[in-house]
Design a protein around this motif. Structure first.
Motif, PDB file in Angstrom:
ATOM      1  N   ARG A 554       0.793  -1.311  -0.003  1.00  0.00           N
ATOM      2  CA  ARG A 554      -0.086  -0.007   0.056  1.00  0.00           C
ATOM      3  C   ARG A 554       0.877   1.377   0.035  1.00  0.00           C
ATOM      4  N   ARG A 555       0.284   2.432  -0.999  1.00  0.00           N
ATOM      5  CA  ARG A 555       0.984   3.498  -0.696  1.00  0.00           C
ATOM      6  C   ARG A 555       0.612   4.266   0.404  1.00  0.00           C
ATOM      7  N   ALA A 557      -0.975   7.097   3.008  1.00  0.00           N
ATOM      8  CA  ALA A 557      -1.868   8.169   2.559  1.00  0.00           C
ATOM      9  C   ALA A 557      -0.858   9.484   3.153  1.00  0.00           C
ATOM     10  N   GLU A 558      -1.502  10.822   3.394  1.00  0.00           N
ATOM     11  CA  GLU A 558      -0.967  12.095   3.540  1.00  0.00           C
ATOM     12  C   GLU A 558      -0.026  11.893   5.030  1.00  0.00           C
ATOM     13  N   SER A 563      -1.179   5.851   8.326  1.00  0.00           N
ATOM     14  CA  SER A 563      -1.345   4.597   7.667  1.00  0.00           C
ATOM     15  C   SER A 563      -0.475   3.306   8.034  1.00  0.00           C
TER      16      SER A 563
END
Length: 677
Positions: A554-555, A557-558, A563
């Protein structure tokens, strides 16, 4: 309506045998507890020794509620043994008449449980595996090895046992040992075995079970000579420490290499380049030269006065004695002790020639004579290993004299301290310095050798560290465990042949485990993309475990930390242990994020429990540990945290392969290019 009686229910019969076996084990324990040693101990020393032996025996006979007494059964066809049916378990249990109810897995009659197959049934008609839930026998599974109509299949119970969620320290694998692992476990004590095994191949478990087997097969010998398990760090040793006691073995010592060489307090660190030079095998010859440089040849004759007589030993004869001892290459300290006896013998020869009849008491008295002591002190002075190493690292001229032809000027400069220490106690010794002192100490006085040493995560040792371990098993054997692809130190070994040479065991048999039983196929295949870039030529592990969906990338989040916390929450929804692995520099911010989110976490080495299953693991300490689910934070940061790319990729390879059931990778930066297909 018909009712099945317990006699007709195989599962009920097996449960009854389990209950009877537990009763028999309890009786065995009570028999030991009731022993009265008052009339059999001649003195208090014997009493203390025997009492301790009894206490150890009582501990070994403990019945652990969640540890099944037996996990398998063998029904032989034409065996000449007393019975045709044997229950295989972690220890031997017998009934009141002495008949076996459970056979120790290490006994020869148990070996077909691991080795028998359709192609080679080894006189086994039926192999039965048992399934347990919370210590209760709940299932069984049969293989009819002599039935040609029954197809070979993967055992469902065996697979379930391998995949069983883990909370707490490492478990034994005695119920799931595979044929290729069993062959290594039962290798003869006299030979050294080196096991190359990728992640999840069970090499650590194989090494520990080999110790248990050797203690069973050679108990008296190893009781005299001792056994030792060497791990990379304290967290790792804590993780594995319950395996041998669960198998009834309580006397095996555990240590790190740093523990073995703890002759001084380590308070300093070395730059990588300096540590590489200090760990180089050439340092052994440098130290040998430095130790022997203290010897000087006598130039004056010796005069020994006894009563009214004077006995003269000429300088040339004293010189011959010193040269002869130097030529023998014996330990410096042993030669120093031998020299006064040699001199005294020369004096006794003169006494006998003069008609006297001296005996050994006279020779010992002459050896203690002040004039003899003065000669020995002058030409063969005592050497303090720590002071010797201190001088080498502080005195450029002394170092250059003994490093000539071994180390170039740049390497010598790396060794020299910028600010020399005043004394051994005030010096800020590094871990590599302690290994040098251990080498010097062995040059002066022989290191005690054990009967068997297990060395785990061996790929990370320097040549000088291998020598330090090898000194502990010069008269014994070793089991060397490791994975060249997981070498994460700047001095990591390039080949097992080199490592075994430094260990002093060049003749060792090298075995390779390539079947993976712990890491899911999807995960190990992904991690193996790194192999061509860091360990070309090394065979990837072939996992036998299908586990679709075990890998998720997963990339972030901000907020990357948020995350990671979310991924940890998701993992905690599963049963079993959770490891959050991150670059060392990321541990502090992730610890804050977990605390802010109300997620309690442990540090490596702290024991997981049902209530506390999340461990925050620096990538530098992840080696050798396993978790049911792993969340890996920022792979690029793991690579960048190392001094060079190859070491960084190897560190990442380790981190990627700690998961037994599932791996979630969270990244804000791009995934390292070497992981692209």
């Amino acid at each position: 309506m018909s009712v099945t009686s317990p006699a007709d229910d195989p599962l009920a019969r097996e449960r009854a045998h389990l209950a009877s076996s537990r009763t028999a084990l309890r009786a065995m324990r009570e028999d030991v507890e009731s022993l009265d040693i008052k009339d059999v101990t001649a003195n208090w020393v014997n009493s203390v020794v025997l009492t301790r032996q009894i206490e150890d025996r009582i501990k070994a006979l403990a019945d652990l509620a969640d540890t099944p007494l037996f996990f398998g059964r063998l029904d032989y066809l034409h065996t000449t043994q007393e019975g045709q049916r044997f229950y295989i378990g972690r220890r031997h249990v017998h009934d009141a008449a002495g008949d076996p109810m459970v056979i120790d897995w290490r006994a020869p009659v148990s070996q077909p449980y691991y080795q028998a197959s359709k192609q080679n049934p080894q006189d086994v008609g039926l192999r039965r595996r048992f399934g347990y839930t919370g210590g209760e026998l709940t299932a069984y599974e049969d293989e009819h090895l002599s039935d040609p109509t029954e197809l070979e299949h993967t055992s469902r119970l065996l697979q379930a046992e391998i995949e069983r969620p883990r909370v707490g320290p490492m478990r034994d694998i005695v119920a799931t040992i595979q044929p290729e692992q069993d062959e290594i476990v039962r290798s003869d004590l006299s030979g050294t075995v080196c096991v190359q095994g990728g992640p999840g191949t069970g090499k650590t478990a194989v090494g520990l079970h080999r110790v248990a087997y050797l203690l069973y097969a050679h108990r008296e010998r190893l009781a005299r000579t001792g056994t030792l398990v060497i791990g990379p760090n304290r967290s790792f040793l804590h993780y594995i420490e319950q395996v041998l006691p669960a198998l009834g073995e309580l006397e095996v010592q555990q240590a790190t290499v740093d523990d073995l060489v703890a002759h001084v307090e380590v308070r300093g660190t070395d730059e990588a380049a300096t540590a590489v030079v200090k760990g180089d095998a050439r340092m052994a010859e440098l130290l040998r030269r430095a130790v022997r440089s203290h010897v000087s040849l006598p130039t004056e004759p010796l005069m020994v006065v006894r009563g009214s007589r004077r006995w003269r030993v000429p300088a040339y004869e004293l010189e011959e004695m010193v040269r002869e001892l130097l030529a023998r290459e014996i330990r410096y300290g042993a030669a120093r002790e031998a020299l006064p006896q040699r001199i005294a013998h020369a004096v006794l020869v003169r006494m006998e020639e003069a008609g006297e009849a001296p005996d050994d008491r006279v020779q010992n008295a002459v050896a203690r004579n002040a004039a003899v002591k003065a000669v020995v002190k002058e030409c063969w002075p005592a050497v303090d290993p720590a002071k010797l190493v201190l001088r080498l690292l502080s005195d450029a001229a002394f170092l250059a004299e003994h490093a000539a032809g071994l180390l170039d000027e740049d390497e010598q400069k790396l060794l020299l301290w910028a600010k020399p220490a005043r004394s051994v106690k005030s010096a800020k010794w590094s871990a590599a310095d302690a290994v040098l002192i251990d080498e010097a100490k062995d040059l002066v006085e022989r290191t005690h050798s054990l009967g068997h040493v297990v060395l785990d995560e061996a790929q990370d040792l320097s040549p000088m560290q291998y020598r330090a371990v090898g000194r502990r098993c010069t008269t014994g054997s070793a089991t060397v465990l490791g994975d060249l692809a997981q070498g994460t130190t700047p001095w990591a070994t390039a080949s097992w042949a080199q490592a075994l040479e430094h260990l002093g065991k060049p003749e060792a048999l090298v075995e390779e485990l390539t079947a993976g039983f712990r890491v899911p196929r999807e995960v190990i295949a992904y991690a193996s993309r790194l192999l061509p870039h860091m360990s070309p030529g090394l065979a990837p592990v072939e996992s036998v475990r299908e586990n679709p969906g075990a890998l998720e990338i997963r990339r972030a989040a901000e907020d990357p930390d948020a995350s990671v916390v979310a991924a940890c929450r998701e993992s905690l929804a599963h049963e079993g242990s959770i490891g959050l692995i991150a670059a060392d520099a990321r541990i502090a911010p992730l610890a804050e994020a977990l605390t802010a989110a109300g997620l309690a976490y442990l540090s490596p080495g702290e024991e997981t429990t049902a209530a506390s299953r999340l461990t925050l693991v620096p990538a530098s300490l992840a080696k050798g540990l396993e978790y049911d689910y792993v969340v890996l934070d920022e792979p690029a940061a793991v690579v960048d945290g190392e001094p060079d790319e190859r070491t960084g990729l190897r560190r990442l390879y380790v981190a990627l392969t700690r998961a037994v059931s599932g791996l979630t990778i969270i990244h804000a930066a791009d995934i390292p290019a070497q992981l692209e297909p």
